[in-house]
Scaffold this motif. Sequence first.
Motif, short mmCIF file in Angstrom:
data_model
loop_
_atom_site.label_atom_id
_atom_site.label_comp_id
_atom_site.label_asym_id
_atom_site.label_seq_id
_atom_site.Cartn_x
_atom_site.Cartn_y
_atom_site.Cartn_z
N ARG A 15 0.66 -1.22 0.00
CA ARG A 15 -0.14 0.18 0.06
C ARG A 15 0.89 1.28 0.06
O ARG A 15 0.35 2.19 -0.63
CB ARG A 15 -0.85 0.06 1.18
CG ARG A 15 -1.76 1.06 1.44
CD ARG A 15 -2.68 1.07 2.60
NE ARG A 15 -1.95 0.79 3.78
CZ ARG A 15 -1.16 1.59 4.65
NH1 ARG A 15 -1.20 2.84 4.39
NH2 ARG A 15 -0.67 1.12 5.89
N LEU A 16 1.96 1.39 0.77
CA LEU A 16 2.73 2.49 0.88
C LEU A 16 3.59 2.64 -0.54
O LEU A 16 3.74 3.87 -0.92
CB LEU A 16 3.66 2.31 1.93
CG LEU A 16 3.01 2.22 3.36
CD1 LEU A 16 4.12 2.05 4.62
CD2 LEU A 16 2.29 3.65 3.60
N THR A 18 2.51 1.70 -3.42
CA THR A 18 1.68 2.22 -4.38
C THR A 18 1.42 3.69 -4.28
O THR A 18 1.32 4.45 -5.11
CB THR A 18 0.17 1.45 -4.20
OG1 THR A 18 0.37 0.27 -4.47
CG2 THR A 18 -0.92 2.07 -4.97
N GLU A 19 1.13 4.14 -3.02
CA GLU A 19 1.20 5.57 -2.67
C GLU A 19 2.05 6.44 -3.19
O GLU A 19 2.03 7.54 -3.71
CB GLU A 19 0.74 6.01 -1.09
CG GLU A 19 -0.54 5.42 -0.74
CD GLU A 19 -0.76 5.52 0.95
OE1 GLU A 19 0.30 5.83 1.71
OE2 GLU A 19 -1.72 5.04 1.35
N ARG A 20 3.43 5.84 -2.82
CA ARG A 20 4.73 6.79 -3.34
C ARG A 20 4.70 6.77 -4.86
O ARG A 20 5.00 7.87 -5.54
CB ARG A 20 5.89 5.93 -2.73
CG ARG A 20 6.05 6.42 -1.18
CD ARG A 20 7.30 5.79 -0.70
NE ARG A 20 7.41 6.61 0.59
CZ ARG A 20 8.29 7.51 0.89
NH1 ARG A 20 8.61 8.39 -0.21
NH2 ARG A 20 8.33 8.03 2.20
N ARG A 22 2.17 6.52 -6.98
CA ARG A 22 1.15 7.29 -7.42
C ARG A 22 1.36 8.85 -7.19
O ARG A 22 1.21 9.52 -8.12
CB ARG A 22 -0.21 6.74 -6.94
CG ARG A 22 -0.52 5.64 -7.65
CD ARG A 22 -2.03 5.18 -7.15
NE ARG A 22 -2.51 4.07 -7.65
CZ ARG A 22 -3.50 3.34 -7.18
NH1 ARG A 22 -4.28 3.35 -6.20
NH2 ARG A 22 -4.00 2.28 -7.88
N ALA A 23 2.12 9.13 -6.13
CA ALA A 23 2.37 10.48 -5.91
C ALA A 23 3.48 11.08 -6.91
O ALA A 23 3.28 12.42 -7.02
CB ALA A 23 2.84 10.70 -4.31
N ASP A 161 7.90 2.23 5.89
CA ASP A 161 7.72 3.27 5.05
C ASP A 161 9.00 3.68 4.50
O ASP A 161 9.23 4.23 3.26
CB ASP A 161 7.14 4.53 5.64
CG ASP A 161 6.88 5.72 4.67
OD1 ASP A 161 6.20 5.22 3.66
OD2 ASP A 161 7.26 6.77 4.65
#
Length: 251
Positions: A15-16, A18-20, A22-23, A161
């Motif tokens: 999940r982390l 993916t977030e990075r 996409r950011a 993270d």
Amino acid sequence: MTTILVTGGTGTLGRLVTERLRAGGHEVRVLSRHTSPYAVDLRHGGAALDAAVSGVETVVHCASTPRGGDEEAAGQLVDAARRAGVGHLVYISIVGVDRVPMGYYKAKLAVERRVEDSGLGFTILRATQFHDLLVQVFGSLSKAPVLPLPAGASDQPVEVDEVAARLAELALGAPAGRVPDLGGPQVRTLESLARAYLKATGRRRPVVNIPLWGATYRAFRDGGHLAPRRAVGKVTFEEFLARQAGDDGRD
């Protein structure tokens, strides 16, 4: 813009990652067993997996379970990635998979070998245990009147993270083979980590160190899962616990 598939993309690490990604403006497909539109059981592969990897340039393989099936899942993923012409497969492994004779570690090492022999461009990163895992273990053990620990064992927990940041960085680079391990900032005895957990959670339990037996215990006691020369993480266990409690760690 790079199209990237993250397996296990709803999990603690995926999940982390993916977030990075996409950011950073990249198109990310999240593959997990129960998340549409890429709901896939990697162990079974099939048309759904082929659709998930179609048009993907890089795969970050975070999906894993100690309950078994990692080798089969990796085999299906590698085959699908080859069919799709994926250029880069990034795999997250664990420090010590070649030194600790535990079933889950053996499976992770076998997956590393599959990735290396896949014919794909690949990157493999090994990390030490996440802070989150220790919290889960200590939370379970502290349900008893005493908190039992394997005598003489240490750990080197790392912030998840920080691992996610490194994986995202590797995913955006060229295939690099086996890269240097990522270890937490401190090698600590399990007793000191357990006492930090008890203090942070307000629990009072006697801590009992119990000598165990067997090759796996000896490997952990001897530090086979540690990377003291790669203590590059920044967040300590106490800082993680304070953050979990909604505290900034200041008195």
